[in-house]
Design a protein around this motif. Structure first.
Motif, short mmCIF file in Angstrom:
data_model
loop_
_atom_site.label_atom_id
_atom_site.label_comp_id
_atom_site.label_asym_id
_atom_site.label_seq_id
_atom_site.Cartn_x
_atom_site.Cartn_y
_atom_site.Cartn_z
N ALA A 11 -85.39 20.33 -54.81
CA ALA A 11 -85.04 21.49 -53.98
C ALA A 11 -86.27 22.33 -53.70
N GLU A 12 -87.10 22.55 -54.73
CA GLU A 12 -88.29 23.36 -54.55
C GLU A 12 -89.30 22.68 -53.65
N SER A 13 -89.51 21.39 -53.87
CA SER A 13 -90.51 20.70 -53.07
C SER A 13 -90.08 20.61 -51.62
N SER A 14 -88.77 20.49 -51.36
CA SER A 14 -88.32 20.43 -49.97
C SER A 14 -88.43 21.79 -49.31
N MET A 15 -88.42 22.86 -50.10
CA MET A 15 -88.56 24.20 -49.54
C MET A 15 -89.96 24.39 -48.98
N ASN A 48 -88.10 35.15 -57.81
CA ASN A 48 -86.69 35.14 -58.20
C ASN A 48 -85.98 33.91 -57.67
N PHE A 49 -86.24 33.55 -56.40
CA PHE A 49 -85.64 32.33 -55.85
C PHE A 49 -86.10 31.11 -56.62
N THR A 50 -87.39 31.03 -56.89
CA THR A 50 -87.94 29.89 -57.61
C THR A 50 -87.34 29.79 -59.01
N ASP A 51 -87.26 30.92 -59.70
CA ASP A 51 -86.67 30.93 -61.05
C ASP A 51 -85.21 30.47 -61.01
N SER A 52 -84.48 30.91 -60.01
CA SER A 52 -83.07 30.52 -59.90
C SER A 52 -82.94 29.02 -59.65
N PHE A 53 -83.77 28.48 -58.75
CA PHE A 53 -83.71 27.04 -58.49
C PHE A 53 -84.11 26.25 -59.73
N ARG A 54 -85.06 26.74 -60.48
CA ARG A 54 -85.44 26.06 -61.73
C ARG A 54 -84.30 26.08 -62.73
N GLU A 55 -83.59 27.21 -62.82
CA GLU A 55 -82.45 27.29 -63.72
C GLU A 55 -81.35 26.32 -63.30
N VAL A 56 -81.08 26.24 -62.00
CA VAL A 56 -80.10 25.29 -61.50
C VAL A 56 -80.51 23.88 -61.89
N GLN A 57 -81.77 23.53 -61.67
CA GLN A 57 -82.24 22.18 -62.00
C GLN A 57 -82.12 21.90 -63.49
N SER A 58 -82.39 22.89 -64.31
CA SER A 58 -82.27 22.73 -65.76
C SER A 58 -80.82 22.43 -66.16
N VAL A 59 -79.88 23.17 -65.57
CA VAL A 59 -78.46 22.95 -65.87
C VAL A 59 -78.04 21.56 -65.39
N LEU A 60 -78.48 21.16 -64.21
CA LEU A 60 -78.13 19.84 -63.70
C LEU A 60 -78.73 18.73 -64.57
N ASP A 61 -79.95 18.93 -65.05
CA ASP A 61 -80.58 17.96 -65.95
C ASP A 61 -79.78 17.84 -67.25
N ARG A 62 -79.32 18.99 -67.76
CA ARG A 62 -78.51 18.99 -68.99
C ARG A 62 -77.20 18.22 -68.74
N ASN A 63 -76.59 18.44 -67.59
CA ASN A 63 -75.36 17.71 -67.28
C ASN A 63 -75.59 16.21 -67.20
N ARG A 64 -76.73 15.81 -66.68
CA ARG A 64 -77.05 14.38 -66.60
C ARG A 64 -77.05 13.77 -68.01
N THR A 97 -69.68 25.39 -63.42
CA THR A 97 -69.35 26.77 -63.05
C THR A 97 -70.62 27.61 -62.98
N ARG A 98 -71.53 27.41 -63.91
CA ARG A 98 -72.79 28.16 -63.92
C ARG A 98 -73.61 27.85 -62.66
N VAL A 99 -73.68 26.60 -62.27
CA VAL A 99 -74.41 26.21 -61.06
C VAL A 99 -73.77 26.86 -59.84
N LYS A 100 -72.46 26.87 -59.79
CA LYS A 100 -71.74 27.51 -58.68
C LYS A 100 -72.10 28.99 -58.60
N VAL A 101 -72.13 29.68 -59.72
CA VAL A 101 -72.48 31.11 -59.75
C VAL A 101 -73.93 31.31 -59.30
N LEU A 102 -74.83 30.47 -59.79
CA LEU A 102 -76.24 30.59 -59.41
C LEU A 102 -76.42 30.39 -57.91
#
Length: 129
Positions: A11-15, A48-64, A97-102
């Protein structure tokens, strides 16, 4: 997964390439970011945007990882592993749910930046007529 040499998520690299040369350079695209809004993307807002995208990626990695564990437990067909899956799946659901909120917060923040830029709140009075 990202390597130490490439710490950006997809997501960050495509931005980085969001404003590509696929559009006519002299025409303003419909919905393009106004200059004042673009200026407000510097500094803290962008961090702030970058930090949020990193948090989303971290949660998605954890789900994987959790999903892989659930699959392994299921394939083992052992009762104890099946019981563990209940807790793992609950964690996955909480993470979704956390990803949805983010993403909702990101959407609101992005809209606010664009709205402030369009209303002139994000820019100075240099071009005022």
């Amino acid at each position: 997964m990202t390597s130490p040499h490439n710490s950006l998520s997809p997501a960050e690299s495509s931005m980085d390439h969001a404003d590509s040369s696929h559009h006519t350079p002299n025409k303003r695209r419909r919905g393009a970011v106004p200059a004042a809004a673009a200026d407000s993307f510097s500094g803290e807002v962008w961090r702030n945007f970058t930090d949020s995208f990193r948090e989303v990626q971290s949660v998605l990695d954890r789900n994987r990882v959790l999903i892989q564990q659930v699959n392994e437990n299921h394939q083992s067909k052992m009762h104890d592993n099946m019981v563990k899956n209940v807790e793992l799946i609950q964690e996955i659901n909480g993470n979704i749910t956390r990803v949805k909120v983010l993403y909702s917060e990101l959407s609101s923040s992005f809209s606010s930046v664009l709205r402030n830029g369009r209303d002139g709140a994000g820019g100075g009075n240099d071009g005022e007529e």
